[in-house]
Design a protein around this motif. Structure first.
Motif, mmCIF file in Angstrom:
data_model
loop_
_atom_site.group_PDB
_atom_site.id
_atom_site.type_symbol
_atom_site.label_atom_id
_atom_site.label_comp_id
_atom_site.label_asym_id
_atom_site.label_seq_id
_atom_site.Cartn_x
_atom_site.Cartn_y
_atom_site.Cartn_z
ATOM 1 N N ASP A 73 0.835 -1.204 0.000
ATOM 2 C CA ASP A 73 0.000 0.000 0.000
ATOM 3 C C ASP A 73 0.872 1.257 0.000
ATOM 4 O O ASP A 73 0.597 2.232 -0.715
ATOM 5 N N GLU A 76 2.352 1.786 -3.384
ATOM 6 C CA GLU A 76 1.368 2.278 -4.340
ATOM 7 C C GLU A 76 1.160 3.781 -4.204
ATOM 8 O O GLU A 76 1.080 4.514 -5.201
ATOM 9 N N THR A 80 1.972 6.825 -7.023
ATOM 10 C CA THR A 80 1.039 7.882 -7.406
ATOM 11 C C THR A 80 1.683 9.258 -7.215
ATOM 12 O O THR A 80 1.589 10.129 -8.076
ATOM 13 N N GLU A 85 2.398 5.518 -13.415
ATOM 14 C CA GLU A 85 1.150 4.775 -13.538
ATOM 15 C C GLU A 85 1.381 3.269 -13.636
ATOM 16 O O GLU A 85 0.645 2.478 -13.052
ATOM 17 N N ARG A 86 2.396 2.868 -14.406
ATOM 18 C CA ARG A 86 2.675 1.443 -14.628
ATOM 19 C C ARG A 86 4.183 1.266 -14.624
ATOM 20 O O ARG A 86 4.902 2.020 -15.271
ATOM 21 N N LEU A 102 1.847 -6.237 -4.570
ATOM 22 C CA LEU A 102 1.342 -5.099 -5.333
ATOM 23 C C LEU A 102 0.711 -5.578 -6.643
ATOM 24 O O LEU A 102 -0.369 -5.110 -7.028
ATOM 25 N N ARG A 104 -0.617 -8.433 -7.207
ATOM 26 C CA ARG A 104 -1.859 -9.158 -6.904
ATOM 27 C C ARG A 104 -2.994 -8.190 -6.622
ATOM 28 O O ARG A 104 -4.125 -8.406 -7.072
ATOM 29 N N ARG A 105 -2.685 -7.109 -5.925
ATOM 30 C CA ARG A 105 -3.728 -6.185 -5.484
ATOM 31 C C ARG A 105 -4.102 -5.166 -6.558
ATOM 32 O O ARG A 105 -5.273 -4.824 -6.710
ATOM 33 N N VAL A 106 -3.120 -4.640 -7.272
ATOM 34 C CA VAL A 106 -3.382 -3.642 -8.325
ATOM 35 C C VAL A 106 -2.582 -4.030 -9.572
ATOM 36 O O VAL A 106 -1.570 -3.407 -9.908
ATOM 37 N N GLU A 108 -2.865 -3.567 -12.618
ATOM 38 C CA GLU A 108 -2.693 -2.558 -13.656
ATOM 39 C C GLU A 108 -1.483 -1.663 -13.409
ATOM 40 O O GLU A 108 -1.013 -0.963 -14.314
ATOM 41 N N ARG A 109 -0.923 -1.680 -12.201
ATOM 42 C CA ARG A 109 0.226 -0.829 -11.878
ATOM 43 C C ARG A 109 1.564 -1.511 -12.182
ATOM 44 O O ARG A 109 2.596 -0.836 -12.279
#
Length: 277
Positions: A73, A76, A80, A85-86, A102, A104-106, A108-109
Motif C-alpha cells: 500500500d 502504491e 502515485t 502509472e505502470r 502489489l 496481486r492487489r493492483v 494494472e500498476r
C-alpha cells in the motif's frame, strides 16, 4: 492506506519520460542497496529508488501487526506521488514479496516483476536463520547483528576478498540502524506473508525469478517453487552469488535484468513528476 506511505523517502534518476523501474530492497529496506544496478539502468529508464518505511531516510515507527500488504500500500501511494502509472518492479527478497503483493492487489500498476532470491513461503532453513538473527539482535545488539549479516548475504570467498568494503558498509549501517522494534516487526511481516496458491495464481504479470544456488539464507529451491506457482514466470538459477547476488555478481544480474526489461516493454508517455522529498 497507512499514513506511513506519506513519509517514504524516494528519488528519481534517469529520463523522466522513460519506462519506470522501481527498485525495492530486502529486509534492510535501503535504496542504497541498489548502487550496483543504477548505472546500468538510469541511462534509459526512469528509476525510482526508495527507503522502506521505518528504515534509512524514511524513518517512522512501524506499528504492531504490520504486514507486507501494508508495505505494498505504501509503495502504491509513492508511485502515485511520483506520477508512475505502470512500472517494472525489481525486488530483492522482501522487496520481491512487496512486488508480488502489489501485482496481486493492483495488477494494472505492475507491468513486470524481476524477483531476486524471493519465495512463496519461508522454509525451515530460512526460519532458523531469522531466529538466529533475532537472537543476535536481542542478546548482543546491533553491532553483533551487523557483524554476522555478511554470513547470510554473501559467499565465503567474496567475503574474504571484500573485507574492507564490508567493514565500511557495517559502519554505515550501524550509524543508520533502525529501531529494534522496527526491524523485528519487518521480520515478523515477511515471515507471516504466506499467500495461498489461489492468490499467487492471480498474479498474471510476466515475471523473472532469479535465484542463487549458494544462497545461505533462502535456498534456491524457494525461487524454483515460487516460479512454479506464478502463472507467467520463468526461473534462472546462478551457480554463485549468495543471497545478495546483485551486489556480488552485478554484471550477470544487470545483463539478465536489462534483457527482462526489453522483453516486457511498457508504453511511455510524458509524466508530471514531483520532486522527491
Amino acid at each position: 492506506m497507512s499514513d506511513s506511505a506519506l513519509d517514504l523517502y524516494w528519488e528519481s534518476q534517469g529520463p523522466a519520460d522513460g519506462e519506470t523501474v522501481v527498485l525495492s530492497a530486502g529486509l534492510g529496506g535501503s535504496g542504497q542497496y541498489w548502487a550496483p544496478q543504477l548505472p546500468a539502468l538510469r541511462e534509459r529508464y526512469r528509476v525510482l529508488v526508495y527507503d522502506h518505511f521505518g528504515t534509512g531516510r524514511s524513518g517512522g515507527e512501524i506499528p504492531e501487526h504490520y504486514t507486507v500488504a501494508d508495505m505494498a500500500d505504501e509503495l502504491e501511494v509513492m508511485l502515485t506521488t511520483a506520477g508512475a502509472e505502470r512500472v517494472h518492479l525489481v525486488g530483492h527478497a522482501l522487496g520481491g514479496l512487496i512486488g508480488i503483493e502489489l501485482a496481486r492487489r493492483v495488477p494494472e500498476r505492475v507491468g513486470s516483476l524481476f524477483l531476486i532470491n524471493a519465495w512463496a513461503s519461508p522454509n525451515a532453513h530460512t526460519r532458523r536463520c531469522f531466529s538466529v538473527r533475532r537472537t543476535l539482535l536481542d542478546e548482543a545488539g546491533p553491532a553483533a547483528y551487523l557483524e554476522a549479516q555478511p554470513l547470510f548475504l554473501y559467499p565465503p570467498v567474496w567475503i574474504a576478498e571484500n573485507s574492507e568494503w564490508l567493514e565500511q558498509e557495517s559502519a554505515r549501517a550501524l550509524a543508520s540502524f533502525p529501531s529494534r522494534n522496527n526491524l523485528l516487526r519487518r521480520m515478523t511481516a515477511l515471515q507471516a506473508w504466506q499467500p495461498s496458491a489461489v492468490d499467487l495464481a492471480k498474479v498474471r504479470t510476466g515475471a523473472m525469478v532469479l535465484g542463487s544456488r549458494d544462497d545461505a539464507l533462502v535456498p534456491w529451491s524457494c525461487s524454483q517453487e515460487l516460479a512454479l506457482r506464478l502463472p507467467n514466470a520463468s526461473v534462472r538459477l546462478l551457480p554463485v552469488g549468495g543471497h545478495a547476488v546483485n551486489v556480488t555478481e552485478p554484471e550477470r544480474v544487470n545483463a539478465l535484468l536489462l534483457a527482462h526489461l526489453q522483453r516486457h516493454r511498457l508504453p511511455t508517455h510524458s509524466l508530471k513528476t514531483q520532486e522527491a522529498p
